[in-house]
Every structure is written in structure tokens, then in C-alpha cells.
Design an enzyme around this catalytic site. Structure first.
Site, short mmCIF file in Angstrom:
data_model
loop_
_atom_site.label_atom_id
_atom_site.label_comp_id
_atom_site.label_asym_id
_atom_site.label_seq_id
_atom_site.Cartn_x
_atom_site.Cartn_y
_atom_site.Cartn_z
N ASP A 1 -22.03 -7.84 15.24
CA ASP A 1 -22.81 -8.57 14.22
C ASP A 1 -24.21 -8.94 14.71
OD1 ASP A 1 -20.64 -8.40 12.54
OD2 ASP A 1 -19.91 -10.42 12.98
N ARG B 1 -17.16 -1.98 0.14
CA ARG B 1 -16.78 -1.79 1.56
C ARG B 1 -15.39 -1.17 1.67
NH1 ARG B 1 -18.35 -7.17 4.74
NH2 ARG B 1 -17.84 -5.81 6.50
N ARG C 1 -27.47 -11.29 7.78
CA ARG C 1 -27.91 -11.04 9.16
C ARG C 1 -29.24 -10.28 9.20
NH1 ARG C 1 -24.45 -13.80 11.67
NH2 ARG C 1 -22.24 -13.74 11.12
N LYS D 1 -17.85 -18.64 12.18
CA LYS D 1 -17.35 -18.17 10.88
C LYS D 1 -15.94 -17.59 11.02
CE LYS D 1 -19.65 -14.68 8.67
NZ LYS D 1 -18.77 -13.61 8.20
C1 S3P Z 1 -14.80 -10.38 11.88
C2 S3P Z 1 -14.72 -9.15 12.47
C3 S3P Z 1 -15.83 -8.18 12.50
C4 S3P Z 1 -17.16 -8.83 12.16
C5 S3P Z 1 -17.06 -9.74 10.98
C6 S3P Z 1 -16.05 -10.84 11.24
C7 S3P Z 1 -13.63 -11.25 11.90
O1 S3P Z 1 -15.56 -7.16 11.54
O2 S3P Z 1 -18.14 -7.84 11.92
O3 S3P Z 1 -18.31 -10.32 10.71
O4 S3P Z 1 -13.76 -12.46 11.63
O5 S3P Z 1 -12.53 -10.77 12.19
P1 S3P Z 1 -14.64 -5.89 11.92
O6 S3P Z 1 -13.33 -6.42 12.28
O7 S3P Z 1 -14.57 -5.06 10.67
O8 S3P Z 1 -15.36 -5.20 13.03
#
Ligand code: S3P
Length: 429
Positions: free
Chosen positions: A316, A119, A389, A19
Site C-alpha cells: 500500500d 475489483r 493513497r 485500518k
Molecule cells: C489488507 C490487505 C492488503 C492491502 C489492503 C488491506 C488487509 O490487500 O492492500 O489495503 O487488511 O488485509 P491484499 O490482501 O489484497 O494484498
């Protein structure tokens, strides 16, 4: 969706594309000169939101299944969107796109669903404002909707209080439009897909991990990015559910093909090893991102402690790890993970609620949880609170819990893994 205990799982799965990498490929491709092709793109709702946002800014994007072609218009080729940019449920879209929009000569508004608009966005508003961006929370609550107006950006050295790839990437992307070097230092290295991919697109970007574990990435403004062909590796965050299923369900053997094992993402594999898991790496391969096939066999797991620099590399996966810990012998302690509170749900609360409903012994803490494993789990009705999740982690719990486990609003898996339930079913046939 309902689950019952199952006697064994076997077979081969190929998890969908990563993703984080899929989002970035569309974003950087849009800002590059020329046509970027993306194969094994994740067609989940989050990444579709990213595509839609860039289409709304005049980028032509062909999307068919897992193949995408982005007709990039260069760093200054985005057009003012005619409507609000709808980021859906996607924090990555919101935060990275904010960094890009901060450098544009037009105004825009970003807004998402109820969870997304709750958020925290102060974490990007602060550094982007420090760079000279004009970005504000329209409701004044530090959340989206965000309005971003044209501003003149300056390079800064941002000492981020959190290890967050989204914050780091937002600042680095704004740095492309700055007037001098922009540097971000974070307490521990978060996923580094932005650094790797921007470099391949031709950006002047460097990174270093310091002796105390903190990490810095620096970028210089550049005049052009250049289109790339990107093959997205399988998402280790999606593989996590089949890793856990293979370990927990009796008499199981699952081969998971082409999983991205970038060290900034692969913390779950270290944790599994510490818990006594039988996982073999086959076909290791390194391109821009390292990948491997993972052969997972049923294992007797024991508790472990998960903390510090390991946390960003598995943030995650903690809902799934918590379920594994509940089924393992002994105590598992998860700490330094206060970031769980600001994910799609407060995952300290939603994991605790679900595991307690299934009979596990779990105590939530300020920055994680303590799980005393080995209690037998029983089926329960699990509220996913529309968190993909949570829905997937508790589906796997349902395969080892006595009785029936039902997951509410299980369609939310569409965010990151639209075919999750079909793939899981294929392993039980
Ligand atoms: C992501 C970073 C993470 C992760 C999110 C995807 C990304 O978040 O939890 O699902 O693609 O940069 P944080 O950067 O807020 O930790």
C-alpha cells in the site's frame, strides 16, 4: 486541494489507528461472545462500512470517534440482513466478510462503489467454493455484487497463487465454520493481523514461515471466540506520508508517535533505510502488535531495488515510495508488484500518470515500475481517480515540486485518513 513547495516541516503527529486492525477488531468482536472494546479505532469510511455491515446483521455497535464497543453475539449470532450489505470502497470488508458469510445459515448480498465492484473477487470465490460455499458474482464477471447462500463448509489446504492477507483471511474465517482443519499457504507472508488477533480471541490457529519464504496458517473450527479489549496501533500506511514528507522536505524533523511496526507491514522502513533515510526508532513497545515512535529527518535519498517477499509488506506504500524514488538520486526498480493493478485503482497506471505529469522519468512495467530519480519535479494537476493513497502520495509530492500541484477529488482521503490535510498543515506552521 492545492500544494506549493515548502521550506521545512516540523512537529509531532499521531497518525490514526490501523485500518486493517480496525476492520478485524469489529469483525471478530461481532463473532465473539461478550463486549469487545476498541480504542484508537480508525473512523475512516472503510471501517465505517464494516461497522454498518455488522449492524445490519443485528450486532449492536457503539461508535464515538475512535472508541468502539461491539456487543458480540457469538459465532452463530449474526442475523440475516434486510438489505444489501454496502461495503463502500472497502476490499477488506468485502473479502473478509465473504469468508464469514460463507459459514452463515442465511443468504446475503454484498455490493460496493464503482471501484470496489470492479475489483477481482474470483480470488476468494475460488477457495470458498472449494470449501463448499455457495458464492457467486451476480453479474458473472468475477466481481461484486456477490451473493452468498448457506453451504456446508469443509476444511481445505488452499495454495494461494497470491500473497494476499484478504484472501488468506477470507479462507481462515470460513475455516472457523468448517468441519476440519483449514490451511492456507501463500508464496510469501502477507500481513498477519488476522492470525494474531484471532489467536487472542481464542481461536485455534497456528502459522509458520517455511525455509523457501512461503508461509502457511492453519485454523481449526471452534465453538466460541471470546471478547477482547483492543488498542489499535497507529497505521504505518498513514505514517508513510509523513515519513516521506520528513525525508523529502528540506530542514525537516517530524516525530510520528505510536506507529505499528509489525514486520509484515514495515517494509517501507527497510526501503527507507536502503535509500539512505535518517529514521530513528524511539519508545519501541510490543503488545499484541509491535509499535514505535519514528523520528524522521530530512535525508539525501538514493535509488534502490524493491522485489520479492518485501512487496507484500509495503504494497500500500508503493505510491509514496515511487514519489520518494523520483526525488532520489539514481534508479529505483520495483518488481513482483503486479498486485498494484487490482488496488483501489491500477496503481501502476495512476502512479505513472501522476509522476509523468510532474516531470519524473518513470517507465511502467508489467509488475511494477522503473524510476530514474533526480529530475526536478514541477507542479501539475493530479487526478486521484478517487484513490486515497494516490491523493495523499501526490500531496506530499506537491510540497517539493516547483509551482502549484492540485489534487482532484482529494476528499477521497476520508477512506483511510479523514484528517490528513489538517495534520499535514499543522506541520508547516
Ligand atoms: C489488507 C490487505 C492488503 C492491502 C489492503 C488491506 C488487509 O490487500 O492492500 O489495503 O487488511 O488485509 P491484499 O490482501 O489484497 O494484498
Amino acid at each position: 486541494m492545492k500544494f506549493h513547495p515548502i521550506s521545512h516541516l516540523s512537529g509531532t503527529v499521531t497518525v490514526p489507528g490501523d485500518k486493517s486492525i480496525s476492520h478485524r477488531a469489529v469483525m471478530f468482536g461481532s463473532l465473539a461472545q461478550g463486549n469487545t472494546t476498541i480504542t484508537n479505532f480508525l473512523p475512516g469510511a472503510d471501517c465505517r462500512s464494516t461497522i454498518q455491515c455488522f449492524r445490519s446483521m443485528g450486532i449492536e455497535i457503539e461508535h464515538s470517534g475512535t472508541n468502539v464497543t461491539v456487543h458480540g453475539q457469538g459465532l452463530h449470532g449474526l442475523r440475516k440482513p434486510e438489505t444489501i450489505l454496502d461495503v463502500g470502497n472497502s476490499g477488506t470488508t468485502t473479502r473478509l466478510l465473504s469468508g464469514i458469510l460463507a459459514g452463515q445459515q442465511f443468504s446475503s448480498v454484498l455490493s460496493g462503489d464503482h471501484s470496489l465492484n470492479s475489483r477481482p473477487m474470483g480470488r476468494i470465490i475460488r477457495p470458498l467454493s472449494e470449501m463448499g460455499a455457495s458464492i457467486k458474482s451476480l453479474k458473472g464477471n468475477g466481481c461484486a455484487p456477490l451473493q452468498i447462500d448457506p453451504g456446508t463448509l469443509h476444511g481445505i489446504h488452499y495454495l494461494s497463487p497470491v500473497s494476499s492477507a484478504q484472501v488468506k483471511s477470507a479462507v481462515l474465517l470460513a475455516g472457523l465454520y468448517g468441519d476440519s482443519e483449514t490451511k492456507v499457504t501463500e508464496p510469501a507472508l502477507s500481513r498477519d493481523h488476522t492470525e494474531r488477533m484471532l489467536k487472542s480471541f481464542g481461536a485455534d490457529i497456528t502459522s509458520i514461515v517455511h525455509s523457501d519464504g512461503s508461509a502457511s496458517a492453519s485454523i481449526f473450527p471452534c465453538s466460541e471466540l471470546y471478547a477482547q479489549d483492543i488498542c489499535v496501533p497507529g497505521d504505518i500506511s498513514s505514517a508513510a506520508y509523513f515519513i516521506a514528507a520528513g525525508l523529502l522536505v528540506p530542514d525537516s524533523e517530524i516525530l510520528i508517535r505510536n506507529v505499528g511496526i509489525n514486520p509484515t507491514r514495515a517494509g517501507i522502513l527497510d526501503v527507507c533505510r536502503n535509500m539512505g533515510a535518517d529514521i530513528t526508532f524511539v519508545n519501541k513497545h510490543t503488545d499484541q502488535e509491535p509499535t514505535a515512535d519514528l523520528l524522521v529527518r530530512t535525508s539525501k535519498l538514493h535509488g534502490t531495488t524493491i522485489e520479492g517477499a518485501l512487496i507484500p509488506s509495503l504494497i500500500d506504500e508503493i505510491p509514496m515510495i515511487a514519489v520518494m524514488a523520483a526525488a532520489a538520486e539514481g534508479i529505483t526498480i520495483i518488481k513482483d508488484a503486479q498486485e498494484l493493478k487490482v488496488k483501489e485503482t491500477d496503481r501502476i497506471a495512476t502512479v505513472t500518470e501522476g509522476l509523468q505529469a510532474m516531470g519524473a522519468d518513470i517507465t511502467p512495467t508489467e509488475d511494477g515500475m522503473i524510476i530514474r530519480g533526480g529530475q526536478s519535479l514541477h507542479g501539475a494537476q493530479i487526478n486521484s481517480y478517487l484513490d486515497h493513497r494516490i491523493a495523499m502520495a501526490f500531496s506530499i509530492a506537491g510540497l517539493i515540486a516547483e509551482g502549484t500541484t492540485s489534487i482532484d477529488s482529494s476528499h477521497c482521503v476520508d477512506v483511510s485518513y479523514p484528517t490528513f490535510f489538517e495534520t499535514l498543515r499543522s506541520l508547516s506552521q
